[in-house]
Design a protein around this motif. Structure first.
Motif, short mmCIF file in Angstrom:
data_model
loop_
_atom_site.label_atom_id
_atom_site.label_comp_id
_atom_site.label_asym_id
_atom_site.label_seq_id
_atom_site.Cartn_x
_atom_site.Cartn_y
_atom_site.Cartn_z
N SER A 126 1.43 -1.47 0.05
CA SER A 126 0.56 -0.23 0.24
C SER A 126 1.01 1.34 0.20
CB SER A 126 -0.69 0.37 1.19
OG SER A 126 -1.72 -1.30 1.49
N ALA A 150 -3.67 -4.20 12.78
CA ALA A 150 -2.62 -4.60 10.96
C ALA A 150 -2.69 -6.21 11.55
CB ALA A 150 -0.97 -4.27 10.95
N GLY A 151 -2.63 -6.70 12.71
CA GLY A 151 -2.68 -8.28 12.72
C GLY A 151 -2.21 -8.30 14.27
N ARG A 180 -3.15 -8.69 24.60
CA ARG A 180 -5.02 -8.76 25.06
C ARG A 180 -4.22 -9.62 26.94
NH1 ARG A 180 -8.64 -10.30 21.50
NH2 ARG A 180 -9.12 -8.49 19.76
N PRO A 212 -10.24 -5.18 23.23
CA PRO A 212 -11.09 -6.44 23.41
C PRO A 212 -11.19 -7.29 22.48
CG PRO A 212 -10.97 -5.11 24.81
CD PRO A 212 -10.74 -3.74 24.64
N SER A 251 -17.35 -9.02 8.50
CA SER A 251 -15.73 -7.95 8.39
C SER A 251 -14.87 -7.85 9.92
CB SER A 251 -17.00 -6.10 9.83
OG SER A 251 -17.14 -6.38 10.38
#
Ligand SMILES: NC(=O)c1ccc[n+]([C@@H]2O[C@H](COP(=O)([O-])OP(=O)(O)OC[C@H]3O[C@@H](n4cnc5c(N)ncnc54)[C@H](OP(=O)(O)O)[C@@H]3O)[C@@H](O)[C@H]2O)c1
Length: 259
Positions: free
Chosen positions: A41, A73-74, A100, A128, A160
């Motif tokens: 990108s 972004a993962g 987390r 979360p 989504s």
């Protein structure tokens, strides 16, 4: 922090685009805005407040002048680059599952446990799981009134939640079916168009999926209820956006609508 410089890591993704929109709609008082994504990108532009901002490739040196770094972004990218951003002085707010359950990373829903964000030894704050947030938003005031003991939840999760690729997969399968064309599922283990899939993320040894266990583990951490009992079933449904959850909850004290 007046007019902080903000970076969005994963700005071109399904969540990143919403973050950009949110900063714009809330008229967030930021200084500079940096948009980061993969090399794919780099050089593309995205519009913010009527101006074109060039997307830059994420590197370990991206955060020198950044005060707040929003990561989406993962988990792998967060694990690799989050500590670099924190070391450079940015407060990292991470949308992935990477940190987390880290004891040194607060897991925060601003409407539920905002004070937890102040204690952040690693300068990282975790956001979360999506269905956990929306479930706890409803359960927190009920817990304060009646004492939450256990929940049984069923989720109906939009595509989504699998990122931009999930949305594309549903769209492509619907078109293929409408045109009587063959297709091969890529993102999901089965056909998602005109179907429901009772599997979100992979299964663990105890028979629950990772997604289902997030409601248990993250719910306990956010609510500070180590003994909270949770049984959750997560189902992927063929809608583009917005998750739904059905919850049956048990409380310590009788529930009274007037309370
Ligand atoms: N907490 C929540 O409520 C919630 C909800 C949904 C998702 N999430 C989490 O948010 C994260 C992003 O989800 P999404 O739905 O936005 O995914 P997505 O649509 O697939 O977008 C992924 C983003 O990450 C970027 N990216 C991928 N590889 C990269 C690399 N090597 N270096 C830099 N950037 C890279 C992509 O950039 P390119 O466009 O250049 O590929 C894109 O901007 C995931 O961890 C997901 O689990 C959280």
């Amino acid at each position: 922090m007046n007019h902080p410089n903000v970076a969005i890591v994963g700005a071109t993704g399904a969540v990143g685009v919403e973050m950009l929109l949110c900063l714009e709609q809330r008229n967030f008082p930021l200084g500079k805005l940096k948009l980061l994504a993969s090399a794919r990108s780099a050089g593309k532009t995205m519009t913010f407040r009527g101006e074109e901002i060039v997307v830059e490739e994420l590197t370990h040196d991206s955060f020198g002048d950044v005060d707040i770094a929003l990561f989406s972004a993962g988990g792998g990218i967060s694990l690799e680059y989050g500590p670099s951003a924190a070391k450079a002085g940015a407060v990292v707010i991470d949308n992935s599952s990477a940190f987390r359950m880290d004891a040194d990373v607060p897991l925060v829903v601003p409407e539920i446990n905002p004070e937890a964000a102040k204690n952040r030894p690693r300068n990282i704050i975790a956001n979360p799981n999506c269905t956990t947030i929306i479930s706890l938003m409803a359960l927190k005031p009920l817990h304060e009134a009646f004492g939450l003991r256990s929940i049984i939840a069923s989720t109906y999760q939009a595509v989504s939640g699998s990122g931009a690729q999930g949305i594309v997969e549903l769209e492509e399968q619907m078109k293929a079916i409408a045109n009587d064309q063959p297709f091969t599922p890529k993102i999901y283990p089965r056909q998602i168009a005109f179907n429901v899939i009772p599997q979100v993320d992979s299964f663990t040894d105890n028979g629950y999926t990772k997604e289902e266990l997030k409601m248990l583990n993250e719910g306990r951490k956010i609510m500070d209820l180590p003994d909270l009992r949770v049984s959750c079933t997560c189902v992927r449904v063929p809608v583009y956006r917005s998750h739904s959850v059905s919850i049956t909850a048990q409380f310590e004290r009788p529930v009274d609508v007037e309370a």
